[in-house]
Structures are given as structure tokens and as C-alpha cells.
Scaffold this motif. Structure first.
Motif, PDB file in Angstrom:
ATOM      1  N   ILE A  34      35.207 -32.866  27.770  1.00  0.00           N
ATOM      2  CA  ILE A  34      36.340 -32.311  28.517  1.00  0.00           C
ATOM      3  C   ILE A  34      37.606 -32.696  27.761  1.00  0.00           C
ATOM      4  CG2 ILE A  34      37.622 -32.370  30.701  1.00  0.00           C
ATOM      5  CD1 ILE A  34      34.945 -33.144  32.065  1.00  0.00           C
ATOM      6  N   TYR A  35      38.454 -31.707  27.526  1.00  0.00           N
ATOM      7  CA  TYR A  35      39.635 -31.924  26.693  1.00  0.00           C
ATOM      8  C   TYR A  35      40.890 -32.037  27.550  1.00  0.00           C
ATOM      9  CZ  TYR A  35      42.803 -31.177  22.687  1.00  0.00           C
ATOM     10  OH  TYR A  35      43.765 -31.313  21.717  1.00  0.00           O
ATOM     11  N   PRO A  36      41.505 -33.225  27.626  1.00  0.00           N
ATOM     12  CA  PRO A  36      42.779 -33.346  28.352  1.00  0.00           C
ATOM     13  C   PRO A  36      43.911 -32.710  27.548  1.00  0.00           C
ATOM     14  CG  PRO A  36      41.647 -35.477  28.114  1.00  0.00           C
ATOM     15  CD  PRO A  36      41.026 -34.527  27.146  1.00  0.00           C
ATOM     16  N   MET A  37      44.733 -31.907  28.234  1.00  0.00           N
ATOM     17  CA  MET A  37      45.877 -31.268  27.593  1.00  0.00           C
ATOM     18  C   MET A  37      47.104 -31.413  28.484  1.00  0.00           C
ATOM     19  SD  MET A  37      44.233 -27.771  25.949  1.00  0.00           S
ATOM     20  CE  MET A  37      45.653 -27.484  24.867  1.00  0.00           C
ATOM     21  N   PHE A  38      48.283 -31.278  27.886  1.00  0.00           N
ATOM     22  CA  PHE A  38      49.548 -31.485  28.576  1.00  0.00           C
ATOM     23  C   PHE A  38      50.416 -30.236  28.434  1.00  0.00           C
ATOM     24  CE2 PHE A  38      47.943 -35.439  26.839  1.00  0.00           C
ATOM     25  CZ  PHE A  38      47.932 -36.272  27.934  1.00  0.00           C
ATOM     26  N   VAL A  39      50.880 -29.707  29.566  1.00  0.00           N
ATOM     27  CA  VAL A  39      51.811 -28.588  29.536  1.00  0.00           C
ATOM     28  C   VAL A  39      53.154 -29.092  30.054  1.00  0.00           C
ATOM     29  CG1 VAL A  39      51.083 -27.734  31.829  1.00  0.00           C
ATOM     30  CG2 VAL A  39      52.225 -26.193  30.210  1.00  0.00           C
ATOM     31  N   ALA A  40      54.218 -28.828  29.303  1.00  0.00           N
ATOM     32  CA  ALA A  40      55.520 -29.423  29.594  1.00  0.00           C
ATOM     33  C   ALA A  40      56.588 -28.349  29.769  1.00  0.00           C
ATOM     34  CB  ALA A  40      55.931 -30.383  28.473  1.00  0.00           C
ATOM     35  N   ASP A  41      57.520 -28.631  30.656  1.00  0.00           N
ATOM     36  CA  ASP A  41      58.689 -27.782  30.830  1.00  0.00           C
ATOM     37  C   ASP A  41      59.755 -28.142  29.802  1.00  0.00           C
ATOM     38  OD1 ASP A  41      58.680 -25.699  32.625  1.00  0.00           O
ATOM     39  OD2 ASP A  41      59.042 -26.957  34.374  1.00  0.00           O
ATOM     40  N   GLY A  42      60.614 -27.185  29.499  1.00  0.00           N
ATOM     41  CA  GLY A  42      61.796 -27.449  28.693  1.00  0.00           C
ATOM     42  C   GLY A  42      61.568 -27.505  27.198  1.00  0.00           C
ATOM     43  N   LEU A  43      60.434 -26.971  26.703  1.00  0.00           N
ATOM     44  CA  LEU A  43      60.149 -26.992  25.274  1.00  0.00           C
ATOM     45  C   LEU A  43      60.290 -25.599  24.678  1.00  0.00           C
ATOM     46  CD1 LEU A  43      56.917 -29.208  25.088  1.00  0.00           C
ATOM     47  CD2 LEU A  43      59.302 -29.944  24.900  1.00  0.00           C
ATOM     48  N   ASP A  44      60.736 -25.554  23.419  1.00  0.00           N
ATOM     49  CA  ASP A  44      60.764 -24.295  22.678  1.00  0.00           C
ATOM     50  C   ASP A  44      59.449 -24.081  21.922  1.00  0.00           C
ATOM     51  OD1 ASP A  44      63.384 -23.726  23.464  1.00  0.00           O
ATOM     52  OD2 ASP A  44      64.199 -24.947  21.830  1.00  0.00           O
ATOM     53  N   GLY A  45      58.757 -25.160  21.643  1.00  0.00           N
ATOM     54  CA  GLY A  45      57.467 -25.110  20.951  1.00  0.00           C
ATOM     55  C   GLY A  45      56.717 -26.386  21.246  1.00  0.00           C
ATOM     56  N   LYS A  46      55.459 -26.440  20.869  1.00  0.00           N
ATOM     57  CA  LYS A  46      54.680 -27.634  21.159  1.00  0.00           C
ATOM     58  C   LYS A  46      55.261 -28.846  20.431  1.00  0.00           C
ATOM     59  CE  LYS A  46      51.036 -27.120  17.645  1.00  0.00           C
ATOM     60  NZ  LYS A  46      49.576 -26.963  17.424  1.00  0.00           N
ATOM     61  N   ARG A  47      55.131 -30.015  21.051  1.00  0.00           N
ATOM     62  CA  ARG A  47      55.723 -31.245  20.508  1.00  0.00           C
ATOM     63  C   ARG A  47      54.641 -32.306  20.398  1.00  0.00           C
ATOM     64  NH1 ARG A  47      60.817 -32.982  23.652  1.00  0.00           N
ATOM     65  NH2 ARG A  47      59.328 -33.376  25.335  1.00  0.00           N
ATOM     66  N   GLU A  48      54.462 -32.854  19.193  1.00  0.00           N
ATOM     67  CA  GLU A  48      53.425 -33.864  19.000  1.00  0.00           C
ATOM     68  C   GLU A  48      53.782 -35.144  19.740  1.00  0.00           C
ATOM     69  OE1 GLU A  48      50.407 -35.450  15.542  1.00  0.00           O
ATOM     70  OE2 GLU A  48      52.461 -34.955  14.947  1.00  0.00           O
ATOM     71  N   ILE A  49      52.766 -35.765  20.307  1.00  0.00           N
ATOM     72  CA  ILE A  49      52.915 -37.060  20.977  1.00  0.00           C
ATOM     73  C   ILE A  49      52.746 -38.128  19.907  1.00  0.00           C
ATOM     74  CG2 ILE A  49      51.986 -38.566  22.779  1.00  0.00           C
ATOM     75  CD1 ILE A  49      50.804 -35.858  23.997  1.00  0.00           C
ATOM     76  N   TYR A  56      49.470 -32.960  21.780  1.00  0.00           N
ATOM     77  CA  TYR A  56      50.768 -32.325  21.955  1.00  0.00           C
ATOM     78  C   TYR A  56      51.125 -32.137  23.425  1.00  0.00           C
ATOM     79  CZ  TYR A  56      50.052 -31.098  17.062  1.00  0.00           C
ATOM     80  OH  TYR A  56      49.831 -31.157  15.712  1.00  0.00           O
ATOM     81  N   GLN A  57      52.420 -32.132  23.671  1.00  0.00           N
ATOM     82  CA  GLN A  57      52.943 -31.499  24.876  1.00  0.00           C
ATOM     83  C   GLN A  57      53.091 -30.017  24.543  1.00  0.00           C
ATOM     84  OE1 GLN A  57      56.637 -33.566  25.585  1.00  0.00           O
ATOM     85  NE2 GLN A  57      55.675 -35.082  26.919  1.00  0.00           N
ATOM     86  N   HIS A  58      52.559 -29.153  25.418  1.00  0.00           N
ATOM     87  CA  HIS A  58      52.462 -27.735  25.098  1.00  0.00           C
ATOM     88  C   HIS A  58      53.411 -26.879  25.927  1.00  0.00           C
ATOM     89  CE1 HIS A  58      48.976 -27.655  22.394  1.00  0.00           C
ATOM     90  NE2 HIS A  58      48.469 -28.641  23.120  1.00  0.00           N
ATOM     91  N   THR A  59      53.821 -25.771  25.343  1.00  0.00           N
ATOM     92  CA  THR A  59      54.378 -24.659  26.095  1.00  0.00           C
ATOM     93  C   THR A  59      53.202 -23.859  26.664  1.00  0.00           C
ATOM     94  OG1 THR A  59      54.334 -23.136  24.223  1.00  0.00           O
ATOM     95  CG2 THR A  59      56.294 -24.529  24.452  1.00  0.00           C
TER      96      THR A  59
END
Length: 332
Positions: A34-49, A56-59
Motif C-alpha cells: 500500500i503506497y502512502p501519498m500526500f495531496v496538498a493545497d497551495g502548490l503549483d507543482g509537486k514538492r519533494e519532502i 512528494y506533496q502532490h497537486t
């Protein structure tokens, strides 16, 4: 010719790669992951953690692209976490059940993109959404001390779980370690007609130092710790009680978190659980293997696979891991 009379030679079953694979007692497959993923508000593109290389924090767009990569590798379940902007956080975490909240938008986007080809699991906890960073509603006890209020928090969990089900989640995963959370969520889901939505209970979630990088991943606002509701790392019997309570309350899966430092807990729960047992290889466990591998101190790929095999060997049928996509590709 040997001069020794050795009646049993276990090494005979280790002679070649094909022989070792033939007699392997434990096998990890992509369908276990199972793959944990993060979707974030306020991003123009994905941002590496930064503390979790490769994560990544994802759009919404990059979330769907990342989920496509996972599915193509053979991973058929995503555990989704939401990361709101700070101005959306409040004392109760109310954006967690808002229809247009970031997590519910992410769930909806994945279901629209993949239908039932990908299992969409949603994290059902308030810590990402509260301005104080705790997993529930704050109040005071009879002595006037500030505490997370158990029963008041359950109302937020039920609203969150129902909102996630409406958005399309196949599975909700209460992780706040509130007493009675599984029963409350099951009643709420059933009352709204979501009898087919499963619950993966974080049954044995420890107050662990291994969670450190996750705080960056979700933009945690926490000050202090969660030791009054997450478990003491010293305790094992308590985990057996927690798992049994969740099973009795209607959990469809039970889970141990973290995984690698708690394999004894995984094994003990697997001995008696009538429902599938999962384990979560958490951010700190992932980050340590990544750091050692990138520094050349260990073989990254071999250590990744050995760690996952150990979790499966202990009794976990499902493994939540940030290595899911890399491991699935390796298995292919």
C-alpha cells in the motif's frame, strides 16, 4: 569425501538462486503493498519532502500521475493524506469533512480517474487539519489539565469518515487512537448507507520517534507530543487488547505502526486476528534506509527488500510503505 558423519545438510537448499527461491518461506508481492501519498493545497507543482527522498506533496494532477505509476508497477492501493494550507486549519479540524477540503478532493480525483481499479484508502485523523496539530478536540479534564477529549473527538471522526465515503473512499483508516473510534465510525457509515466501505484500524499505533519525517510531509502544527493517546513503546499486551477491541467493534483490517521496530507486536496480533493484519513502515524507517543507501553504507535495494520481507515474515499481510512503487518494480 567428508570424514564427518553429517546426517542433515541444510545448505543443500541454499546452493543456487533458483533453489533458494523454490524453498522460500516468505514471499512479498506487489499486491501486498500500500503506497502512502500526500495531496496538498497551495502548490503549483509537486514538492519533494526533503526528509523523505523520492516522496512528494502532490497537486491533484501529480497525484493522479503518481497513482498511475503505482498501478503500472502493480500496486493497487493508495493511502491518501491531505495537507491543507494553514489558514484552513482550526481548533476542530473542520476542513477534514468539508466537501471541498483537500483530502476529499484528492479522494474524488482518484476515484474519477481509476474507478475500482485502484483501492483508495483515506487517512481518517484530524491532526493534519487542526491548528494545534493534535488528533482531536482539545479541552480540560477534571483537574483542569489540557487534554485531547476522546468522545468529543469521535464526532469529528465520524463526520470525516462519512465525508470520505461520499468522496469515494473504498477504505477509511482511523489513526487517532481514540477509544471507541472504530465502533463510532462503523455506525456512522452504516447509517449513511456506506455498508460496503471498509475500516483499516490503526490498532497499535505507538508514540514513536520514527514518525519524525512525516511531520514535514503533512506540515504538522503540533507542539508537544501524543503520549496520552498513542501507545507507550514499552507495551506489548496493551496492543493485543487494542487490536481485539477494534476487531470486536467491526474493523475489517487491524494495523501496527511503526513496523520494523515492532515486529514482535505484528507477530503476536497475527497469531489471533481473524481479520487481515497490516503494518506501516513509517517515514523514519524509510528515511534511515534511504540515507544509509545514498551514503553507500548499505545496499539500498537489498535493504529495502529485506526490510519488507521481515515485515511479511512477522505476519503482516499488507505493508504500507513509501518503498511500494520501487519494491513493486524490483519484484517484476
Amino acid at each position: 569425501m567428508s570424514i564427518y558423519e553429517i546426517s542433515r545438510r541444510p545448505r543443500r537448499l541454499r546452493t543456487t538462486s533458483a533453489m533458494r527461491e523454490l524453498v522460500a518461506e516468505t514471499r512479498v508481492s506487489a499486491s501486498d503493498l500500500i503506497y502512502p501519498m500526500f495531496v496538498a493545497d497551495g502548490l503549483d507543482g509537486k514538492r519533494e519532502i526533503t526528509s523523505m527522498p523520492g516522496q512528494y506533496q502532490h497537486t491533484l494532477d501529480s497525484l493522479k500521475a503518481g497513482a498511475h505509476d503505482a498501478l503500472e508497477a502493480g500496486v493497487r492501493c493508495i493511502d491518501l493524506f491531505g495537507v491543507p494550507i494553514d489558514s484552513d486549519k482550526d481548533a476542530t479540524g473542520s476542513v477534514a469533512w468539508a466537501e471541498d477540503g483537500v483530502l476529499n478532493r484528492g479522494i474524488r480525483a482518484l476515484r474519477e480517474e481509476f474507478g475500482d481499479d485502484l483501492i483508495v484508502m483515506a487517512d481518517t485523523c484530524l491532526d493534519e487539519f487542526t491548528d494545534h496539530g493534535h488528533c482531536g478536540v482539545l479541552g480540560t479534564d477534571a483537574q483542569g489539565a489540557e487534554v485531547v477529549l476522546n468522545d468529543a473527538t469521535l464526532e469529528g471522526y465520524t463526520r470525516m469518515a462519512v465525508a470520505q465515503a461520499r468522496a469515494g473512499a473504498h477504505v477509511v483508516s482511523p489513526s487517532g487512537m481514540m477509544d471507541g473510534q472504530v465502533a463510532a465510525i462503523r455506525r456512522a457509515l452504516d447509517a449513511e448507507g456506506f455498508t460496503g466501505v471498509s475500516i483499516m484500524a490503526y490498532s497499535a499505533k505507538y508514540a514513536s520517534a520514527f514518525f519524525g519525517p512525516f511531520r514535514e510531509a503533512v506540515g504538522s502544527s503540533l507542539s508537544g507530543d501524543r503520549r496520552t493517546y498513542q501507545q507507550d513503546p514499552a507495551n506489548l499486551r496493551e496492543s493485543l487488547l487494542e487490536a481485539q477491541l477494534d476487531i470486536d467493534e467491526g474493523a475489517d483490517f487491524v494495523m501496527v505502526k511503526p513496523a520494523m521496530a515492532y515486529l514482535d507486536v505484528v507477530a503476536k496480533i497475527a497469531e489471533f486476528s481473524p481479520v487481515p493484519v497490516a503494518a506501516y513502515q513509517v517515514s523514519g524507517e524509510y528515511a534511515m534506509i534511504q540515507a544509509a543507501g545514498r551514503n553507500g553504507w548499505v545496499d539500498l535495494e537489498a535493504t529495502m527488500m529485506e526490510s519488507l520481507t521481515s515485515i511479511k515474515r512477522a505476519g503482516a499481510q499488507q505493508i504500507l510503505t513509501y518503498f511500494a512503487v520501487d519494491a513493486a518494480r524490483r519484484l517484476r
